[in-house]
Design an enzyme around this catalytic site. Structure first.
Site, mmCIF file in Angstrom:
data_model
loop_
_atom_site.group_PDB
_atom_site.id
_atom_site.type_symbol
_atom_site.label_atom_id
_atom_site.label_comp_id
_atom_site.label_asym_id
_atom_site.label_seq_id
_atom_site.Cartn_x
_atom_site.Cartn_y
_atom_site.Cartn_z
ATOM 1 N N ARG A 199 1.956 -6.149 -9.824
ATOM 2 C CA ARG A 199 2.096 -5.570 -8.966
ATOM 3 C C ARG A 199 2.323 -6.547 -7.381
ATOM 4 N NH1 ARG A 199 -2.806 -2.422 -5.967
ATOM 5 N NH2 ARG A 199 -4.094 -4.215 -6.183
ATOM 6 N N ARG A 252 1.222 -1.271 0.074
ATOM 7 C CA ARG A 252 0.582 0.333 -0.002
ATOM 8 C C ARG A 252 0.819 1.207 0.125
ATOM 9 N NH1 ARG A 252 -4.127 0.614 -1.974
ATOM 10 N NH2 ARG A 252 -5.461 -0.927 -0.702
ATOM 11 N N GLU A 285 -2.359 9.143 -10.909
ATOM 12 C CA GLU A 285 -1.834 7.970 -12.175
ATOM 13 C C GLU A 285 -1.506 7.607 -13.343
ATOM 14 O OE1 GLU A 285 -4.355 4.937 -10.372
ATOM 15 O OE2 GLU A 285 -4.850 5.930 -8.303
ATOM 16 N N HIS A 341 -0.082 3.802 -10.274
ATOM 17 C CA HIS A 341 -0.844 3.946 -9.591
ATOM 18 C C HIS A 341 0.060 4.658 -7.598
ATOM 19 C CE1 HIS A 341 -3.898 3.800 -6.376
ATOM 20 N NE2 HIS A 341 -4.560 2.885 -7.265
ATOM 21 N N ASP A 379 -12.041 10.223 -6.658
ATOM 22 C CA ASP A 379 -12.125 8.728 -7.089
ATOM 23 C C ASP A 379 -11.670 8.694 -8.767
ATOM 24 O OD1 ASP A 379 -12.145 4.814 -6.890
ATOM 25 O OD2 ASP A 379 -10.696 6.164 -8.664
#
Ligand code: TA6
Length: 309
Positions: free
Chosen positions: A93, A70, A275, A171, A216
């Site tokens: 990832r 994270r 991102e 990201h 978002d």
């Protein structure tokens, strides 16, 4: 990776890190550094020449496969988001990458930069999930002004003649002093898909973007340069991107932060994801074709004019 001279050894070092995972530390002679875990080819630290950390990494990040780390710069491939058949943001990832010992000729764009080349190829398990052969080469470069560049080269190596299609994002979690004092410039008047409103399409208003609640948004067909102004630190991040037309802006804010076990309840105040991405128009590669996607991150002191305008 070929033999390195002593000074090169100082500039690129492999060390055992959290939970026995290995990471590569790149040190630039002016004092800046980058840390990259082989797990996920995940950049977890980017420090300027004063040793200041520029990326956000959650204090609750779980460095344990298959959970993604994270913070830092997770690589979202072959799928951005959780709308496809794969796990959220794809599997790149949470796979172990390796040094790319014989990268195809890819001249470094300047001799005064240090870089590493990592590579990911699908395992048999991956091919069951996503039946496409690929080689994903990632070059991570640190320049003399602490500029950090990630260049992805993804090639379709299928022998079955089949093309494949993917979406992608770097990201990136930027460290900010106080999200309520942050402004993003370069996305004004653009269309975006709002993940907080069933991904409906809207148009951004005229002013630079500020933050007072969960955001978002997938901004579409954005400029190659986006800036993030941290008022308190008087610091401006600059993102320059190539091959990545879209940009995702995300802050979970308080309510969603509380639902994330690997994220502190108050940590939303000190991070912002911007991102570089390719989401609206997925990328299709025929066998033998290669796609390149690059982002270059840098920081400049914010002038008072910039901050107050
Ligand atoms: O990039 C924004 C986003 O897609 C958000 O919707 C949120 O899910 C975030 O990514 C984090 O995703 P992750 O799978 O890393 O928890």
């Amino acid at each position: 990776m070929n033999e390195m001279s002593t000074s090169e050894q100082r500039s690129v070092e492999v060390v055992k890190a959290i939970n026995g995972l290995e990471k590569v530390v790149l040190r630039e002679i002016h004092g800046s550094s980058v840390e990259v875990y082989f797990y996920g080819a995940h950049v977890t630290s980017w420090k300027n020449e004063h040793g200041e950390e520029l990326l956000f990494l959650s204090s609750k990040a779980i460095f344990k496969p298959p959970k993604p780390i994270r913070g830092g710069i997770p690589i979202c491939f072959p799928q951005f988001s959780n709308l496809g058949s794969l796990e959220a943001h794809g599997f790149a990832r949470n796979r172990l990458w390796t040094f790319d010992d014989n990268p195809p000729p890819f001249p470094a764009d300047a001799t005064n930069k240090i870089f590493i080349d990592l590579i990911l190829r699908p395992t048999k398990e991956d091919l069951k999930l996503w039946p496409h052969s690929f080689e994903y080469r990632l070059r991570i470069t640190l320049g003399p002004r602490a500029d950090l560049m990630l260049t992805s080269r993804i090639r379709n190596t299928s022998t079955d003649g089949k093309p494949f299609t993917f979406t992608f994002a770097y990201h990136t979690y930027f460290s900010v002093s106080d999200i309520s004092e942050v402004r993003v410039e370069g996305l004004e008047t653009l269309d975006y898909l709002d993940n907080c409103q069933k991904r409906e399409r809207f148009t951004e208003q005229g002013d630079s973007i500020t933050f007072e609640s969960e955001v978002d948004k997938i901004y579409l067909s954005t400029p190659t340069k986006i800036t993030i102004m941290d008022h308190e630190k008087k610091r401006t991040f600059s993102i320059r991107k190539d091959g990545l037309p879209d940009a995702v802006v995300w802050n979970p804010w308080d309510k969603k932060a509380r639902t994330m076990a690997d994220f502190g309840d108050d940590e939303y105040k000190h991070m912002l994801c911007v991102e570089a991405a390719a989401v609206e128009k997925p990328i299709t590669l025929k066998p033998g074709e290669e796609w390149r996607g690059r982002q270059e991150l840098s920081t400049v002191p914010s002038s008072s004019k910039q901050l107050d305008s």
